[in-house]
Design a protein around this motif. Sequence first.
Motif, PDB file in Angstrom:
ATOM      1  N   UNK A 196      38.863  34.098  38.194  1.00 24.33           N
ATOM      2  CA  UNK A 196      38.876  32.579  37.873  1.00 24.33           C
ATOM      3  C   UNK A 196      40.063  31.975  37.791  1.00 24.33           C
ATOM      4  N   UNK A 197      40.925  32.692  37.281  1.00 29.17           N
ATOM      5  CA  UNK A 197      42.515  32.403  37.273  1.00 29.17           C
ATOM      6  C   UNK A 197      43.640  33.023  38.184  1.00 29.17           C
ATOM      7  N   UNK A 198      44.663  32.525  38.556  1.00 30.08           N
ATOM      8  CA  UNK A 198      45.693  33.133  39.216  1.00 30.08           C
ATOM      9  C   UNK A 198      46.485  33.824  38.134  1.00 30.08           C
ATOM     10  N   UNK A 199      47.012  34.976  38.673  1.00 33.85           N
ATOM     11  CA  UNK A 199      47.817  35.952  37.911  1.00 33.85           C
ATOM     12  C   UNK A 199      49.073  35.220  37.433  1.00 33.85           C
ATOM     13  N   UNK A 200      49.566  34.153  37.897  1.00 37.10           N
ATOM     14  CA  UNK A 200      50.794  33.665  37.377  1.00 37.10           C
ATOM     15  C   UNK A 200      50.428  32.768  36.210  1.00 37.10           C
ATOM     16  N   UNK A 201      49.393  32.511  35.912  1.00 38.82           N
ATOM     17  CA  UNK A 201      48.955  31.685  34.671  1.00 38.82           C
ATOM     18  C   UNK A 201      48.770  32.563  33.703  1.00 38.82           C
ATOM     19  N   UNK A 202      48.786  34.024  33.756  1.00 36.28           N
ATOM     20  CA  UNK A 202      48.103  35.108  32.761  1.00 36.28           C
ATOM     21  C   UNK A 202      49.366  35.511  32.087  1.00 36.28           C
ATOM     22  N   UNK A 203      49.099  35.447  30.813  1.00 34.69           N
ATOM     23  CA  UNK A 203      50.051  36.669  30.018  1.00 34.69           C
ATOM     24  C   UNK A 203      50.328  37.727  30.988  1.00 34.69           C
ATOM     25  N   UNK A 204      51.665  38.309  30.924  1.00 28.72           N
ATOM     26  CA  UNK A 204      51.944  39.262  31.785  1.00 28.72           C
ATOM     27  C   UNK A 204      51.130  40.645  31.836  1.00 28.72           C
ATOM     28  N   UNK A 205      50.495  40.972  30.319  1.00 30.44           N
ATOM     29  CA  UNK A 205      50.082  42.449  30.391  1.00 30.44           C
ATOM     30  C   UNK A 205      48.407  42.007  30.880  1.00 30.44           C
ATOM     31  N   UNK A 206      48.161  40.913  31.003  1.00 32.64           N
ATOM     32  CA  UNK A 206      46.676  40.552  31.439  1.00 32.64           C
ATOM     33  C   UNK A 206      46.812  40.730  33.044  1.00 32.64           C
ATOM     34  N   UNK A 207      47.448  40.213  33.688  1.00 35.80           N
ATOM     35  CA  UNK A 207      47.839  39.958  34.967  1.00 35.80           C
ATOM     36  C   UNK A 207      48.436  41.509  35.347  1.00 35.80           C
ATOM     37  N   UNK A 208      48.805  42.257  34.900  1.00 37.37           N
ATOM     38  CA  UNK A 208      49.069  43.962  35.166  1.00 37.37           C
ATOM     39  C   UNK A 208      47.449  44.524  35.153  1.00 37.37           C
ATOM     40  N   UNK A 209      46.930  44.371  34.031  1.00 38.84           N
ATOM     41  CA  UNK A 209      45.391  45.037  34.125  1.00 38.84           C
ATOM     42  C   UNK A 209      44.863  44.381  35.101  1.00 38.84           C
ATOM     43  N   UNK A 210      44.678  42.985  35.170  1.00 40.26           N
ATOM     44  CA  UNK A 210      43.775  42.485  36.405  1.00 40.26           C
ATOM     45  C   UNK A 210      44.117  43.006  37.946  1.00 40.26           C
ATOM     46  N   UNK A 211      45.254  43.694  37.888  1.00 39.76           N
ATOM     47  CA  UNK A 211      45.959  44.001  39.382  1.00 39.76           C
ATOM     48  C   UNK A 211      45.016  45.449  39.671  1.00 39.76           C
ATOM     49  N   UNK A 212      44.491  45.901  38.596  1.00 35.22           N
ATOM     50  CA  UNK A 212      43.617  47.207  38.932  1.00 35.22           C
ATOM     51  C   UNK A 212      42.289  46.977  38.868  1.00 35.22           C
ATOM     52  N   UNK A 213      41.816  45.855  38.636  1.00 35.28           N
ATOM     53  CA  UNK A 213      40.529  45.600  38.468  1.00 35.28           C
ATOM     54  C   UNK A 213      39.768  45.096  39.821  1.00 35.28           C
ATOM     55  N   UNK A 214      38.810  46.110  40.224  1.00 35.14           N
ATOM     56  CA  UNK A 214      38.184  45.743  41.569  1.00 35.14           C
ATOM     57  C   UNK A 214      37.595  44.324  41.818  1.00 35.14           C
ATOM     58  N   UNK A 215      37.236  43.691  40.853  1.00 34.29           N
ATOM     59  CA  UNK A 215      36.894  42.262  40.907  1.00 34.29           C
ATOM     60  C   UNK A 215      37.909  41.490  41.417  1.00 34.29           C
ATOM     61  N   UNK A 216      39.318  41.539  40.925  1.00 31.31           N
ATOM     62  CA  UNK A 216      40.457  41.116  41.794  1.00 31.31           C
ATOM     63  C   UNK A 216      40.537  41.390  43.250  1.00 31.31           C
ATOM     64  N   UNK A 217      40.249  42.650  43.507  1.00 30.50           N
ATOM     65  CA  UNK A 217      40.468  42.893  44.999  1.00 30.50           C
ATOM     66  C   UNK A 217      39.640  42.194  45.887  1.00 30.50           C
ATOM     67  N   UNK A 218      38.205  42.099  45.451  1.00 30.37           N
ATOM     68  CA  UNK A 218      37.416  41.294  46.043  1.00 30.37           C
ATOM     69  C   UNK A 218      37.473  39.732  45.973  1.00 30.37           C
ATOM     70  N   UNK A 219      37.733  39.377  44.935  1.00 28.20           N
ATOM     71  CA  UNK A 219      38.045  37.996  44.507  1.00 28.20           C
ATOM     72  C   UNK A 219      39.086  37.320  45.393  1.00 28.20           C
ATOM     73  N   UNK A 220      40.155  38.216  45.730  1.00 27.26           N
ATOM     74  CA  UNK A 220      41.349  37.668  46.178  1.00 27.26           C
ATOM     75  C   UNK A 220      41.307  37.631  47.734  1.00 27.26           C
ATOM     76  N   UNK A 221      40.661  38.771  48.164  1.00 30.48           N
ATOM     77  CA  UNK A 221      40.250  39.044  49.583  1.00 30.48           C
ATOM     78  C   UNK A 221      39.351  37.792  50.228  1.00 30.48           C
ATOM     79  N   UNK A 222      38.560  37.541  49.332  1.00 28.49           N
ATOM     80  CA  UNK A 222      37.523  36.445  49.717  1.00 28.49           C
ATOM     81  C   UNK A 222      38.387  34.835  50.010  1.00 28.49           C
TER      82      UNK A 222
END
Lengths: 267, 329
Positions: A196-222
């Motif tokens: 739902x939100x771009x990594x650059x807007x996130x608090x840094x720890x959350x964007x780090x966690x999000x990087x390893x979330x498969x939801x991110x992989x699919x969402x970003x690819x699409x």
Amino acid sequence: MSGLGPLTIREIKKWYRNPVYLIVGLLQPVFWIILFGSAFDIAKFGGPFVSSFFDGAKDYITYMIGGILTITGLFTGMFSGINIIWDRRLGILQRFLVSPIKRSSIVFSRIIASVVRIIVQVIILVAIALVIPDGLKISPSFTAVDALLMVAAVLMISFIFSSIFSIIAIRMTRMETIMGITNLVNLPLMFASYALFPPDLMVSWLSTVAKYNPVSWSAESIRLLIIYGNLTGSQMSTFASYMIYLLILTVVMILLVYFVSESGIKE
Amino acid sequence: MTIIKTEDLTKIYPGGTKAVEDLNIEIEEAEIYGLLGKNGAGKTTTIKMLTTAIDPTSGNAVIDGYDLRKDKDKIRRIIGVVPQDLTTDADLKGIENLRMIAAFYNIPRPEAEQRIKDLLEIVDLSDWGNRYVSQYSGGMRKRLELICGLVNSPKILFLDEPTLGLDVNTRSKMWKYIKDIQKELGVTIILTSHYLEEVDQLADRISIIDHGKILITGTPESLKASLKGDIVTMEFQSKEDADLARSYPGALEATITGSSRVRMKVENSDTELPRILAYLMEKNVSPITINVKKPSLDEVFLEYTGSSIDEDIDPEQFRRMMQNVRRLR
């Protein structure tokens, strides 16, 4: 694999005969797209500067659609687990267990049926997002190959989620437990991701966690496919790495489902 | 020919409950074999082990030459199973359920269609094949279950409590279907039940199982004969009269129960009763009532297990049954 065909046909039949399933499965993502997607207008918010955070998406619906399609896969995938428990509680599973079929076909048929359901939902959702006013704006350079790649991403992520919930259900007898687990993991999976939100807007720890979330992989690819269509070199390598992660995880899930269900599926 | 032979088959559930202990049975080809026992005696566990639904804790069995532990898939191909619970999917049509099962066994389509047609006919469901199972009545549902176990033309058919929860009328109809199936298809049938009459009516041979152990095996007739004698019960005016009657020399066993009632075991009541009466007349006593009981399976059960069978449904079974009934609606 003996049993996979007839069991998958059974699932699909039950699904299309009960349109309530389809409608309920669509309502929630439609609300997300229409309500949440229209909640803020990127253009009003600050023009090109803000837009750059959102990968240059023209509006928020265009940005978040990849995330919503992924989350639809998550919600629907959960049902493959619930159906396994239903069959166990009702006694239908006993018939399967005394038949000369692969134990894993009982689980794989659920996952495949789930993936089919998700693909149909995704197609309908994209159509809805396209027709609503101020809705989805797909890049003009979006090709049929891009469409296929998008379907592949959805296919893999829905396979992954359906497998996870099926594995949880293999030994389970209580419906409440899996509902509880699902409710527990849905929110973190959704928000600790780029859905739902771009990594650059996130608090840094959350964007780090999000990087390893498969939801991110699919969402970003699409998202990359929808916004740009024709990918540049660096976009291409990002896209390819996400797709490879998804593929690896899919293969891992296939193996895991196979071994867990062959030895573990019991009454 | 022996088609099933078990060797010390044992099932201990997690938590230490010994459901079945050192079971040794032999079942002959084309017979109807009845496993009679109370709720929780180990009948269903035995069936589940023999049908590969659960693994035995120890011991083994040979089923039509196949090893229960090693050749599970081969055994699954030659057996038919009708579990206690309903296994058909109510959201599908009767015929769709049967087709799905046929596909499990890779039966070619035309052959499967013919087979399904024949089976529906056997249980008088030809007109119902194309209806959703959710519209079936309880008895019809059970009949459908019965043929679900026959789609693959099994050599051995396992029926776990085939008439549980059915009313008396429907039950005797099921008996007829089971008998017809055995006659027409020549399958070996293994049947569990806690209805004495059911086993007496259907089974060629019976084993009585209690607390996970087989107590005795034989034909219904031989089991009844093993009681050695009929029971004659007589009631008298006084204790003295009863005492005199008890001394009748032809009795195998005679006890006084109650204040003035004599319970006497004799070899054959048909020939013994006139002699008892002559004896009593000679002693100048006359009974108020005389009752003669030929041995029934009921008595056999009482004799071997020490308690009579409880034909009521236990609460857990009732819960499951109601759950199933709700699904019928």
